[in-house]
Design a protein around this motif. Sequence first.
Motif, mmCIF file in Angstrom:
data_model
loop_
_atom_site.group_PDB
_atom_site.id
_atom_site.type_symbol
_atom_site.label_atom_id
_atom_site.label_comp_id
_atom_site.label_asym_id
_atom_site.label_seq_id
_atom_site.Cartn_x
_atom_site.Cartn_y
_atom_site.Cartn_z
ATOM 1 N N VAL A 159 38.250 35.244 60.058
ATOM 2 C CA VAL A 159 39.468 35.335 59.245
ATOM 3 C C VAL A 159 40.431 34.219 59.631
ATOM 4 C CG1 VAL A 159 41.450 36.790 58.637
ATOM 5 C CG2 VAL A 159 39.192 37.807 58.929
ATOM 6 N N ARG A 160 40.398 33.822 60.911
ATOM 7 C CA ARG A 160 41.256 32.750 61.404
ATOM 8 C C ARG A 160 40.399 31.695 62.086
ATOM 9 N NH1 ARG A 160 44.852 36.241 65.352
ATOM 10 N NH2 ARG A 160 42.753 36.998 65.796
ATOM 11 N N ARG A 259 53.487 45.096 55.682
ATOM 12 C CA ARG A 259 52.087 44.780 55.952
ATOM 13 C C ARG A 259 51.765 43.366 55.498
ATOM 14 N NH1 ARG A 259 46.759 47.863 53.433
ATOM 15 N NH2 ARG A 259 45.202 46.579 54.534
ATOM 16 N N HIS A 260 52.313 42.972 54.354
ATOM 17 C CA HIS A 260 52.086 41.640 53.810
ATOM 18 C C HIS A 260 53.429 40.951 53.597
ATOM 19 C CE1 HIS A 260 48.228 43.519 51.939
ATOM 20 N NE2 HIS A 260 48.007 43.081 53.162
ATOM 21 N N LEU A 272 50.392 36.640 52.758
ATOM 22 C CA LEU A 272 49.722 36.610 54.059
ATOM 23 C C LEU A 272 49.845 37.950 54.762
ATOM 24 C CD1 LEU A 272 50.960 33.139 55.368
ATOM 25 C CD2 LEU A 272 48.669 33.678 54.532
ATOM 26 N N ASP A 273 48.865 38.248 55.592
ATOM 27 C CA ASP A 273 48.922 39.421 56.454
ATOM 28 C C ASP A 273 50.011 39.178 57.498
ATOM 29 O OD1 ASP A 273 48.131 40.807 59.086
ATOM 30 O OD2 ASP A 273 46.902 41.859 57.601
ATOM 31 N N SER A 274 50.996 40.081 57.573
ATOM 32 C CA SER A 274 52.140 39.864 58.457
ATOM 33 C C SER A 274 51.719 39.747 59.922
ATOM 34 C CB SER A 274 53.144 41.010 58.305
ATOM 35 O OG SER A 274 53.659 41.047 56.994
ATOM 36 N N ALA A 275 50.797 40.592 60.361
ATOM 37 C CA ALA A 275 50.389 40.565 61.760
ATOM 38 C C ALA A 275 49.691 39.252 62.102
ATOM 39 C CB ALA A 275 49.476 41.749 62.057
ATOM 40 N N LEU A 276 48.838 38.770 61.194
ATOM 41 C CA LEU A 276 48.143 37.504 61.449
ATOM 42 C C LEU A 276 49.122 36.333 61.465
ATOM 43 C CD1 LEU A 276 44.876 37.843 59.320
ATOM 44 C CD2 LEU A 276 45.215 38.316 61.758
ATOM 45 N N VAL A 316 46.007 36.875 51.637
ATOM 46 C CA VAL A 316 45.643 38.126 50.971
ATOM 47 C C VAL A 316 45.559 37.827 49.482
ATOM 48 C CG1 VAL A 316 46.328 40.512 50.498
ATOM 49 C CG2 VAL A 316 46.815 39.466 52.737
ATOM 50 N N GLY A 326 37.904 36.325 51.641
ATOM 51 C CA GLY A 326 38.714 36.833 52.728
ATOM 52 C C GLY A 326 38.439 36.224 54.085
#
Length: 330
Positions: A159-160, A259-260, A272-276, A316, A326
């Motif tokens: 994912v990263r 979350r996003h 984007l995914d907030s945590a990432l 996302v 993804g």
Amino acid sequence: MPEPLLSIGSFARAVGLSPTTLRHYDDVDLLAPAHVDGVSGYRFYDVAQVRTARMLAALRDASVPVETMRAVVDADDGAVGALLEELAARRTTSAAAEAAALRRLAGELAVPRRAVATVDGAHLAVALAAVAPLAGADELDAVQVVVGDGLVLLASDRVRLARWSLDATVRATSGGSSVVVTVPGPDVPALAGWARDRAKVTVTADEHGATFADGSHLAPVAADASGAAPDLAAVWEARRPRGLNRTWVAPEDGPSDARHVAVPLGDVEVLLDSALLDGALATVHGPAMLEADTNLEPVLVRSAATPQHGILLMPVVPEGLPPAGGRVLP
């Protein structure tokens, strides 16, 4: 009235063989002339011999030896086809074996890939600590080290994808390309801790792996050959954005409780995914530049303070759009 005989020169032009070759075929009893002048010794050929001579010419073009030509010429018309098929099958098998032998020899004689680069020990420790948290599982549970024009570290969980480029003094390269090795994930902390206290670290890499040394003192861990792991450097080059859309994000802009998070990037808005994103911002330190080409392609997060370090994040996919996989890696 019988057909007039052809001189060796005329016959040679008609069948595609040289007079010298025709004389040789006569000497080895493969194709005798229809008549030889008793006084001059000149050879003459019958028109009926044209078919046989042209067949010999084709066999000669295929590098068929004389004895095999003789077997073809002597065979019944009904057996010639099968004989040629058998010859072709043997040739195919032989050619494959010869090609394999040549490839083995080329591999044995090839200059082995090897590269030696020296970097600042503290900088190597920082780079290892920065990219290692993004290492994934299985074959991705490692930090890839690319030794060539410089030194590049990469890690990915699909994912990263993180990349850190280090200034390095390259002292020796051979084999015509960079060498890619991997430091297993469990060994990265030990290598980073060892490198942190070293003024300079020399990385010696070849197709079997790499060693890290400070003069005569070797690091307690070494790198392995890259094996079946994906070529992360190639993935980075293929998937990094070209800077079509970009924006700055300051540390006070995050973290987000959602979350996003939607990030406007020039002409596009990327989800984007907030945590990432928070993790990437924490890794690159300070204000970060975000770059993307579209809202479906990886986003590059990089810092003004450490432009040599970057992280690719997959966005996302907004509702109503087809999924883009993804993953940075397939």
